[in-house]
Motif scaffolding. Structure first.
Motif, PDB file in Angstrom:
ATOM      1  N   ALA A 314       0.831  -1.210   0.000  1.00 17.77           N
ATOM      2  CA  ALA A 314       0.000   0.000   0.000  1.00 17.77           C
ATOM      3  C   ALA A 314       0.862   1.255   0.000  1.00 17.77           C
ATOM      4  O   ALA A 314       0.520   2.251  -0.654  1.00 17.77           O
ATOM      5  CB  ALA A 314      -0.933  -0.016   1.202  1.00 17.77           C
ATOM      6  N   MET A 317       2.160   2.043  -3.394  1.00 18.86           N
ATOM      7  CA  MET A 317       1.166   2.471  -4.379  1.00 18.86           C
ATOM      8  C   MET A 317       0.770   3.931  -4.241  1.00 18.86           C
ATOM      9  O   MET A 317      -0.018   4.430  -5.037  1.00 18.86           O
ATOM     10  CB  MET A 317      -0.088   1.595  -4.257  1.00 18.86           C
ATOM     11  CG  MET A 317       0.175   0.143  -4.612  1.00 18.86           C
ATOM     12  SD  MET A 317      -1.324  -0.849  -4.642  1.00 18.86           S
ATOM     13  CE  MET A 317      -2.092  -0.449  -3.107  1.00 18.86           C
ATOM     14  N   ALA A 322      -3.283   3.297  -8.482  1.00 20.92           N
ATOM     15  CA  ALA A 322      -3.523   2.097  -7.677  1.00 20.92           C
ATOM     16  C   ALA A 322      -4.354   1.052  -8.393  1.00 20.92           C
ATOM     17  O   ALA A 322      -4.293  -0.124  -8.060  1.00 20.92           O
ATOM     18  CB  ALA A 322      -4.206   2.480  -6.362  1.00 20.92           C
ATOM     19  N   GLN A 323      -5.152   1.452  -9.396  1.00 23.48           N
ATOM     20  CA  GLN A 323      -6.055   0.483 -10.004  1.00 23.48           C
ATOM     21  C   GLN A 323      -5.456  -0.177 -11.249  1.00 23.48           C
ATOM     22  O   GLN A 323      -6.069  -1.076 -11.815  1.00 23.48           O
ATOM     23  CB  GLN A 323      -7.365   1.187 -10.397  1.00 23.48           C
ATOM     24  CG  GLN A 323      -8.076   1.840  -9.219  1.00 23.48           C
ATOM     25  CD  GLN A 323      -8.477   0.855  -8.148  1.00 23.48           C
ATOM     26  OE1 GLN A 323      -8.830  -0.285  -8.455  1.00 23.48           O
ATOM     27  NE2 GLN A 323      -8.417   1.252  -6.891  1.00 23.48           N
ATOM     28  N   TYR A 328      -1.035  -3.230  -7.155  1.00 19.05           N
ATOM     29  CA  TYR A 328      -2.394  -3.255  -6.628  1.00 19.05           C
ATOM     30  C   TYR A 328      -2.989  -4.663  -6.683  1.00 19.05           C
ATOM     31  O   TYR A 328      -3.677  -5.104  -5.750  1.00 19.05           O
ATOM     32  CB  TYR A 328      -3.282  -2.284  -7.403  1.00 19.05           C
ATOM     33  CG  TYR A 328      -4.693  -2.240  -6.861  1.00 19.05           C
ATOM     34  CD1 TYR A 328      -4.956  -1.713  -5.603  1.00 19.05           C
ATOM     35  CD2 TYR A 328      -5.752  -2.746  -7.605  1.00 19.05           C
ATOM     36  CE1 TYR A 328      -6.240  -1.687  -5.080  1.00 19.05           C
ATOM     37  CE2 TYR A 328      -7.042  -2.721  -7.093  1.00 19.05           C
ATOM     38  CZ  TYR A 328      -7.284  -2.191  -5.839  1.00 19.05           C
ATOM     39  OH  TYR A 328      -8.556  -2.179  -5.330  1.00 19.05           O
ATOM     40  N   GLN A 332      -4.228  -6.773  -3.442  1.00 19.43           N
ATOM     41  CA  GLN A 332      -5.524  -7.427  -3.255  1.00 19.43           C
ATOM     42  C   GLN A 332      -5.370  -8.907  -2.934  1.00 19.43           C
ATOM     43  O   GLN A 332      -6.076  -9.449  -2.085  1.00 19.43           O
ATOM     44  CB  GLN A 332      -6.374  -7.253  -4.515  1.00 19.43           C
ATOM     45  CG  GLN A 332      -6.906  -5.845  -4.705  1.00 19.43           C
ATOM     46  CD  GLN A 332      -7.861  -5.775  -5.873  1.00 19.43           C
ATOM     47  OE1 GLN A 332      -7.567  -6.258  -6.968  1.00 19.43           O
ATOM     48  NE2 GLN A 332      -9.013  -5.148  -5.648  1.00 19.43           N
ATOM     49  N   GLN A 387      -6.826   2.742   0.560  1.00 18.32           N
ATOM     50  CA  GLN A 387      -6.277   1.463   1.031  1.00 18.32           C
ATOM     51  C   GLN A 387      -6.627   1.199   2.496  1.00 18.32           C
ATOM     52  O   GLN A 387      -6.839   0.062   2.894  1.00 18.32           O
ATOM     53  CB  GLN A 387      -4.760   1.426   0.842  1.00 18.32           C
ATOM     54  CG  GLN A 387      -4.314   0.771  -0.462  1.00 18.32           C
ATOM     55  CD  GLN A 387      -4.743   1.557  -1.680  1.00 18.32           C
ATOM     56  OE1 GLN A 387      -4.327   2.694  -1.854  1.00 18.32           O
ATOM     57  NE2 GLN A 387      -5.572   0.975  -2.522  1.00 18.32           N
TER      58      GLN A 387
END
Length: 939
Positions: A314, A317, A322-323, A328, A332, A387
């Motif tokens: 995190a 990022m 982040a996406q 990322y 996840q 996050q």
């Protein structure tokens, strides 16, 4: 070194030995089938490996013992593997599955494990010599790795055979197989994990075979877990060996988990899933044998490792999209792993809770460690808001039921509320938040559960448990850094209003009051004790929290309860032995609670403690008359004024002993309370009486009295604001006398509280018009006093000085004096900055956070070692004084004075012999000033 070694028996090869055994068997008359395919002449292993299935089945009874014997006596690794593969692939399918352990596994697998360990030892020890130039070592190591791959393949064949031939498995019938396979698997994974260091920079020369070895071990473990899933254990039959075997299997898999945790996340998770599944499947028979602490500890370590990995990702990022990046996706994936581990822990804890007594400390630390790295902790990782929300909604929400599960478990209660619990700075806020969560959980629990947490207990001779209420105040007190920043937490949602963040103080206060509202009446004594102890705390913010909670209780409870508490406060105040911080705290609480009393109870209080009796003025000095209804306020103010002024006039007409100064100060304080909170209720006669008393007392004060007597200093501190209340009607001569006294006192550096009292009086002078006749006497002294106070380096005095000067400057008609008070450029800049609200230290958020962390560590650590006995000293007694040093004796005074006298006589002799140097007079003047200062101390 030749790695494939040949050992001979009786001077011949293994094959000649094998056929000699066959020949001896024939001579002894062993019956052999006419259709036997094994000829009397030597048949090589290569030929046996080509036998058809039916021939293998028929020859199994006779050939298997020879092969097993040959396997046991062989020291040739290649031949070992060749024999093992022949047995597994050609003869194992025809063996009786009920006797596999006796006929095959117990005879082959121990030797197989030793063989694998030998190869692993050779591999590790020879790896240092590996290089692209040393082709012999390279070839040797690759051959060993290939042999190990084949050995793992043979073990896989064993496991697959058992799975294929049995619907359910009795562990005792194959007990050598799981333990041997798990040993080999763990050894393989350890080697692969350490391959970077084992092979140093030459890993690429064997990377393909290491990868094949890992895949084979991976496949073998999956196959073994499939086999173990088929194991059946009858809970009605006490089969001790089966139970121990299953426990060994579970803990062996646990060891493997610790090895592969950083190698393959999915495989790691699947292994844990299998461990939890098998533990629960056989729970009824193995629950007493499992090492639950090891399992819980490993699971908690994996949770923390995954959680820290999440935070690191995190942080990475923050500067990226982040996406749309690999970080990322990995974030996840790791977050899901955290959630899986959290669910596993919850499941295991729920099922095995009675056996987790020695794991409670680990579970407690897990909670603290997690929240120490997550906002709002001062020590949290720097991650984005998005996050934070993702981690909270995916992982922390999953973990939150853990506290609910442990709530009724006494060993957990003992750990959390341990009286000797000492935590480092970064874990103090998490402990406070944990206690708040526990309070929320207890709000809906029955009396016995609340009592478990809210009553103190002696757990053992060395360990005691404090109550939750005491612990919450103690923990809150330790969060000084978080309170001063302050940190913010998620607020409470209100109907029709958006949720807003709240400070730590607000968060704890809201949840504490909610808990108090739900507390069972049988626990009110514990509540009263905890609140009173916290009110008497030396820590101001802790005392304030307890007062706020007590005020909530007064509003939430009945009028009778509030009146009862006010009466208790009154008696405690009257029983205080003298000035102390506990008295200050009690008086503030009394003042606040008095506002919540119903009028009828206020009348009863006045009847119990009538203000017309001088001894009760001790209480009325702390009560705001604004809390009383108008008519009752006027009547009570009149009684306090009459009693107070009468006592003062009596004292003025008496011998005025110093012993009575304490009582005088109490009376003055009560009169000041009347003026501050009920001045409009006083008629002209009452005001005149108070002013007259104040004026006569002021005339009695002089510099020597104030400097030498602390009680007189307090008298002055009370008289100045009292005179300030009547400033517009005071005799100008009295004003001049008071200012002159202040000027003289400032030269002698009076205590801070005296200088603060000066400011109360000075600020009121802005309302006063000074007659022309005495301006020359008052204004220069006034500007001098202001200049001295504005130049003070004490931050508290500096702030109050700026406020008082501003109030004076805005109100005075004597504008010419304002610039005279600003005696230096530094003072001018200070005042301008105060008025413009500039000049603050430009401190970044990160710098402030780091400063507060350092301050917290500096200020808190010395107090963390205070013993329990010292903590208990916080009672109604005044602060314990520092142990005094041994006072100097009279002889020491005499000898020191004699030495000074002799030094002066020596100077006198020198002056008789020669003229003095130029600097001597200046030094003698300095010496004279020091002598004068010493004389004042003696007086």
């Amino acid at each position: 070194m030749v790695l494939v070694r040949k050992a001979c028996r009786d001077g011949g090869s293994f094959r000649s030995w094998f056929w000699r055994e066959c020949f001896e068997a024939l001579v002894l008359g062993e019956s052999m089938s006419q259709e036997r395919a094994v000829p009397e002449s030597a048949v090589p292993l290569e030929e046996i490996s080509s036998w058809p299935e039916e021939l293998c089945r028929r020859e199994l009874p006779s050939v298997l013992p020879r092969l097993l014997s040959m396997y046991q006596h062989s020291d040739n690794w290649i031949e070992h593997i060749q024999i093992l593969k022949i047995i597994v692939e050609m003869f194992l399918p025809h063996m009786n599955h009920l006797t596999l352990e006796q006929t095959f596994f117990s005879q082959v697998l121990p030797k197989t494990v030793r063989l694998f360990d030998d190869m692993m030892y050779e591999l590790t020890s020879q790896a240092r010599e590996l290089s692209s130039q040393n082709l012999e070592i390279q070839s040797t190591l690759r051959n060993i790795l290939q042999t190990m791959v084949q050995l793992l393949g043979a073990l896989t064949g064993c496991v697959q055979h058992v799975c294929a031939t049995q619907e359910s498995v009795i562990l005792e019938n194959i007990h050598s197989l799981p333990s041997s396979v798990l040993h080999v698997i763990k050894s393989t994974f350890v080697h692969c994990k350490n391959s970077e260091s084992v092979y140093s920079g030459r890993l690429h020369l064997v990377a393909d075979l290491l990868q094949a070895l890992f895949k084979e071990a991976y496949s073998l473990q999956k196959q073994l877990m499939e086999l173990l899933d088929m194991v059946c254990m009858n809970p009605l039959i006490d089969e001790h060996d089966d139970i121990l075997n299953m426990v060994v299997v579970i803990h062996s898999l646990l060891d493997i988990c610790s090895v592969i945790s950083s190698m393959d996340h999915a495989f790691h998770a699947n292994t844990w899933k299998f461990i939890i599944k098998q533990s629960l499947k056989h729970q009824s028979v193995i629950k007493s044998q499992l090492k639950h602490k090891d399992i819980i500890t490993s699971l908690c370590e994996d949770i923390l490792f995954s959680f820290h990995s999440c935070l690191q990702l995190a942080e990475q990022m923050i500067q990226s999209d982040a996406q749309d990046n690999a970080d990322y996706r990995l974030f996840q994936k790791t977050l899901k792993l955290c959630r899986f581990f959290a669910n596993s822990l919850l499941h295991y804890t729920k099922e095995f809770l009675p056996f987790l007594s020695d794991s409670c400390c680990t579970l407690h630390q897990l909670y603290l460690q997690i929240y120490s790295k997550f906002p709002p902790s001062l020590y949290a990782a720097g991650i984005s808001k998005a996050q934070q929300e993702e981690i909270a909604s995916t992982f922390l929400v999953t973990l939150s039921p853990l506290i609910s599960q442990l709530l009724t478990f006494q060993p957990f209660v003992d750990v959390v509320l341990d009286s000797k619990l000492e935590l480092p700075c970064e874990l103090q806020l998490p402990q406070c938040l944990l206690l708040v969560v526990i309070m929320d959980e207890l709000s809906s629990r029955p009396e016995d559960v609340q009592a478990l947490w809210c009553t103190e207990s002696q757990v053992s001779e060395a360990t005691a448990r404090v109550s939750l209420l005491k612990a919450i105040f103690s923990s809150f007190e330790q969060c000084s850094g978080e309170l001063s920043l302050p940190v913010h937490l998620q607020g409470v949602k209100s109907k029709g209003q958006a949720e807003v963040a709240v400070t730590l103080y607000q968060h704890v206060c809201i949840h504490l009051c909610t808990f108090i509202a739900s507390l069972h009446p049988s626990l009110f004594p514990e509540l009263d004790t905890a609140l009173l102890n916290a009110v008497l705390s030396a820590n101001m913010i802790t005392s304030l929290l307890a007062m706020d909670a007590w005020c909530f209780l007064a509003r939430y409870g009945t009028a009778e309860l509030c009146a009862h508490h006010v009466t208790i406060m009154a008696h405690l105040i009257k029983s205080c032995p003298g000035e102390c911080y506990q008295l200050t705290n009690l008086s503030i609480l009394l003042r606040r609670l008095f506002f919540f009393m119903a009028p009828r109870q206020q009348v009863e209080f006045i009847q119990k403690f009538p203000p017309k009796e001088t001894e009760n003025l001790l209480l009325w000095q702390y009560i705001s008359f604004q809390a009383l209804p108008a008519e009752l306020r006027k009547q009570t103010a009149l009684e306090v004024t009459r009693a107070g002024t009468a006592w003062c006039m009596k004292w003025l007409g008496s011998n005025r002993t110093l012993e009575e100064l304490e009582s005088l100060n109490t009376v003055l304080s009560a009169l000041l309370a009347v003026c501050n909170s009920s001045g409009e209720a006083l008629d002209l006669g009452q005001q005149t009486a108070i002013k007259e008393v104040g004026s006569q007392l002021s005339i009695l004060l002089n510099v020597k009295l104030v400097i030498g007597q602390p009680y007189v200093q307090q008298t002055l501190s009370l008289l100045l604001p009292l005179l300030g209340f009547f400033i517009q009607t005071l005799d100008p001569q009295l004003v001049s006398q008071v200012i002159t006294l202040q000027t003289s006192l400032l030269k002698l550096e009076p205590p801070d509280h005296v200088r603060l009292a000066f400011l109360d009086f000075l600020s009121s002078l802005g309302k006063l018009f000074i007659p022309q006749t005495i301006q020359d006497r008052i204004l220069p002294s006034l500007s001098s006093v202001f200049a001295s106070l504005l130049a003070d380096r004490n931050w508290l005095l500096e702030q109050h000085s700026l406020e008082a000067f501003t109030q004076f400057a805005e109100g005075t008609t004597h504008e010419e004096i304002v610039p005279q008070c600003l005696s230096s450029e530094e003072t001018k800049k200070k005042v301008v900055s105060f008025l413009e609200k500039t000049g603050f230290v430009d401190e970044t958020t990160a710098a402030r956070l780091e400063r507060i962390k350092q301050e917290k560590g500096t200020f808190w650590e010395p107090f963390a070692k205070v013993t329990q006995e010292e903590t208990k000293m916080s009672s109604l007694q005044p602060c314990v004084k520092r142990a005094r040093h041994e006072l100097p004796s009279e002889d020491e005074y005499r000898s020191t004075l004699q030495a000074a006298t002799e030094a002066l006589e020596a100077i006198e002799l020198l002056l008789q012999k020669s003229p003095p140097p130029d600097w001597l007079l200046m030094e003698m003047e300095t010496l004279q000033e020091r002598i004068d200062k010493l004389k004042r101390q003696v007086l």
